[in-house]
Structure formats: structure tokens, C-alpha cells
Scaffold this motif. Structure first.
Motif, short mmCIF file in Angstrom:
data_model
loop_
_atom_site.label_atom_id
_atom_site.label_comp_id
_atom_site.label_asym_id
_atom_site.label_seq_id
_atom_site.Cartn_x
_atom_site.Cartn_y
_atom_site.Cartn_z
N GLY A 134 -7.55 5.17 -10.19
CA GLY A 134 -7.57 6.59 -9.81
C GLY A 134 -8.06 6.84 -8.40
N GLU A 135 -8.56 5.82 -7.73
CA GLU A 135 -9.09 6.02 -6.36
C GLU A 135 -8.31 5.26 -5.30
OE1 GLU A 135 -13.30 5.55 -6.01
OE2 GLU A 135 -13.64 6.74 -7.82
N THR A 186 -4.82 5.09 -1.03
CA THR A 186 -5.34 6.03 -2.01
C THR A 186 -4.37 6.11 -3.19
OG1 THR A 186 -4.28 7.82 -0.77
CG2 THR A 186 -6.63 7.44 -0.33
N GLY A 187 -3.82 4.95 -3.54
CA GLY A 187 -2.90 4.87 -4.67
C GLY A 187 -3.64 4.89 -6.00
N GLY A 210 2.63 10.02 -1.64
CA GLY A 210 1.92 10.20 -0.38
C GLY A 210 0.44 9.85 -0.53
N GLY A 211 -0.27 9.89 0.59
CA GLY A 211 -1.69 9.56 0.54
C GLY A 211 -2.19 9.16 1.91
N VAL A 212 -3.30 8.44 1.92
CA VAL A 212 -3.88 8.02 3.20
C VAL A 212 -3.98 6.49 3.23
CG1 VAL A 212 -5.85 8.25 4.78
CG2 VAL A 212 -5.25 10.14 3.24
N LEU A 213 -3.52 5.93 4.31
CA LEU A 213 -3.60 4.48 4.50
C LEU A 213 -4.60 4.23 5.63
CD1 LEU A 213 -2.18 1.65 3.98
CD2 LEU A 213 -0.84 2.19 5.97
N ALA A 241 0.85 -1.20 0.00
CA ALA A 241 0.00 0.00 0.00
C ALA A 241 0.88 1.25 0.00
CB ALA A 241 -0.91 -0.02 1.23
N ARG A 242 1.90 1.23 0.83
CA ARG A 242 2.80 2.39 0.89
C ARG A 242 3.50 2.60 -0.45
NH1 ARG A 242 7.67 3.20 -0.16
NH2 ARG A 242 8.77 1.93 1.36
N GLN A 243 3.96 1.50 -1.05
CA GLN A 243 4.65 1.63 -2.33
C GLN A 243 3.70 2.12 -3.43
OE1 GLN A 243 6.39 -2.28 -2.78
NE2 GLN A 243 8.29 -1.67 -1.75
#
Ligand code: ADP
Length: 273
Positions: free
Chosen positions: A237-238, A182-183, A159-162, A152-154
């Protein structure tokens, strides 16, 4: 024969069939893995052999450098594959015990917290019930969580929200952990290959760091061996959500000190209402 002995006989046969089915599935997984490993290593060896021959035939520096680069990349790929295989082998004992999944998840989150911060990923932890006991091999389920969190981080390179949700559904007898990012989301053609051993879209960088495509296949194997399920939902996209469901245990387990710490810090932990 009485109706009750008929039912007992039927139950016995169903149990037998279930056992046979499980065994057959296990063999398929081992067989699939063995043939994938052979295939992957053959690819690596073909690259090494062909480029070594090429380097020997061409005496100019540029061709030799190119051959060395390719051989190095193939060696690094082989090394990633063996490292990935080791985590299959090092899954530890099969010992399972009643474990609070809230505690287990928060322990793993504490490990990745700094890395998330560093990559501008905001963590939201939603503990919908606590404790969420399940009879598991904690080391294996931690490994599953770690794989999902790292993926998920990769996926959120900018950046984004996990969002991590842990909940127990007493009625359904299920514990659920979900990991949402939110990749960029996963295209439908990739979605169908996601859990195949060695499937990866992560190209090696200049340090030889890339994917080995073993993370999700390990996750699936571990979760299914716990009679659980792992599913994925993704929208381009989401973002993407992986959900792991495991049988909920009735046993009482200790409350989580790690969850308490994360919650006291207050910043990134939300308790869903
Ligand atoms: P690896 O991470 O080594 O590539 P995995 O089996 O863990 O191996 O993942 C396989 C592939 O699934 C990844 O290469 C990537 O294409 C895709 N994937 C996994 N998780 C995500 C995610 N959260 N968002 C987008 N793609 C993902």
C-alpha cells in the motif's frame, strides 16, 4: 616463522578462498539459469504439443480457435524469454572504467522521461553528491537502471511518484542509487522470489506483452559481478524501494551535462540538502 609472514600467509589463503567462493557462486548462477531455461522451455513446448494435438483431434472451430490461442500465447512467451536472454548475452565487453553514476543515471532518466510523463508518473531526482564515481561497465549498469525504472513505472499503473536518489558515501566507500515508487508494494511471498530467473507476476496482455521474469535476475547478476549489492524494501500500500550499492572509486570523472540539463529545467529535480 615470523608474525608478519604468518599474517601474509593467512592473507594469501583468505584471498584464495574468496576467489574459490566467487567462482562457485558464478557456477551456481549459470547452473541455476540453465536449469530454469530448460524448465521454462519445456513448459512452453508441452503447451504447444498438447494444444496442437487437441486442435487436430477436435474439428469444431471453437476448439481449434482455443488451441490456436494457446499455441500463439506459448510462442509469444518463448519469444519474450529469448529476448530477455539476449540482454544477458549482449552485456557487451567486460571493460569497466571510472564513471560518474550521476551522469549515467541522468542519461537513462532522459530516455524514460516521456514514458513516465505519459503514465502520469512524476519524477524526483535527488543528487546528494556529485560526481559519484564508480569503476563500472556503463552499459550494464544502464541496463540495471532501465530495468528498475521500467518495473517501478509499471507498478504505478495509476500514476505516482518515482524518486531516484544518487549518493556517494566516501566513509563507507560506497556509491548508492535507489529507485523508489509509490506503487502497491510487494507481498512477502513474492518478495522472496523476486530475483529468481523467470519469476514474473506480469500476465501477457492481448498483444502478447507481459513479463519474462529476467529483469531482476539480470540486475542482481550484473550488480554482484561489480562486487555490489542490490536490495529491496517494500510496504504494501505504500511502495517499493530498490537500492543498488557499488564500490565508490577515487578517480575524478567528468561532471554530467545531462544532470545540468535536467536541473536547469528545474521542474522535477530536487537537490537534497
Ligand atoms: P518482469 O518485469 O519481466 O516480471 P522482473 O524480474 O523485472 O521481471 O520482476 C519480477 C517481478 O517482481 C515482477 O513480475 C513483479 O511482480 C515484481 N516487481 C518488480 N519490481 C517491482 C516494483 N517496483 N513494484 C512491485 N513489484 C515489482
Amino acid at each position: 616463522m615470523s608474525a608478519s609472514s604468518d599474517v601474509a600467509e593467512l592473507r594469501r589463503r583468505v584471498a584464495d578462498l574468496e576467489r574459490q567462493l566467487l567462482q562457485a557462486q558464478k557456477l551456481t548462477t549459470v547452473g541455476e539459469l540453465a536449469s530454469s531455461i530448460t524448465h521454462e522451455f519445456n513448459n512452453v513446448l508441452t503447451t504447444v504439443i498438447n494444444y496442437a494435438k487437441l486442435g487436430m483431434r477436435h474439428k469444431d472451430d471453437a476448439s481449434r480457435d482455443k488451441a490456436f490461442d494457446k499455441i500463439l500465447a506459448a510462442g509469444q512467451r518463448a519469444s519474450r524469454i529469448t529476448t530477455g536472454l539476449l540482454s544477458y548475452a549482449r552485456r557487451g565487453t567486460e571493460r569497466r572504467e571510472a564513471t560518474d553514476l550521476v551522469k549515467l543515471v541522468t542519461d537513462v532518466l532522459i530516455l524514460v522521461e516521456k514514458d513516465l510523463e505519459h503514465h502520469r508518473v512524476r519524477l524526483e531526482l535527488k543528487i546528494e553528491s556529485q560526481p559519484v564515481p564508480s569503476e563500472v561497465n556503463a552499459g550494464q549498469i544502464q541496463q540495471v537502471m532501465l530495468n528498475l525504472l521500467v518495473n517501478a513505472r509499471q507498478a504505478m499503473a495509476n500514476g505516482g511518484v518515482l524518486t531516484v536518489v544518487v549518493r556517494g558515501d566516501a566513509k563507507a566507500g560506497l556509491a548508492e542509487i535507489s529507485v523508489r515508487d509509490t506503487g502497491p508494494g510487494i507481498p512477502p511471498d513474492v518478495l522472496t522470489k523476486l530475483f529468481q530467473p523467470f519469476f514474473t507476476t506480469k500476465q501477457a496482455d492481448e498483444k502478447g506483452q507481459g513479463g519474462n521474469g529476467l529483469g531482476l535476475s539480470l540486475c542482481r547478476e550484473v550488480v554482484e559481478s561489480h562486487t555490489g549489492r542490490i536490495t529491496v524494501q517494500s510496504r504494501l500500500g505504500e511502495g517499493t524501494t530498490f537500492s543498488v550499492t557499488l564500490p565508490l572509486a577515487a578517480a575524478a570523472v567528468e561532471l554530467s551535462p545531462a544532470a545540468a540539463v535536467l536541473q536547469r529545467r528545474g521542474r522535477s529535480v530536487a537537490r537534497a540538502g
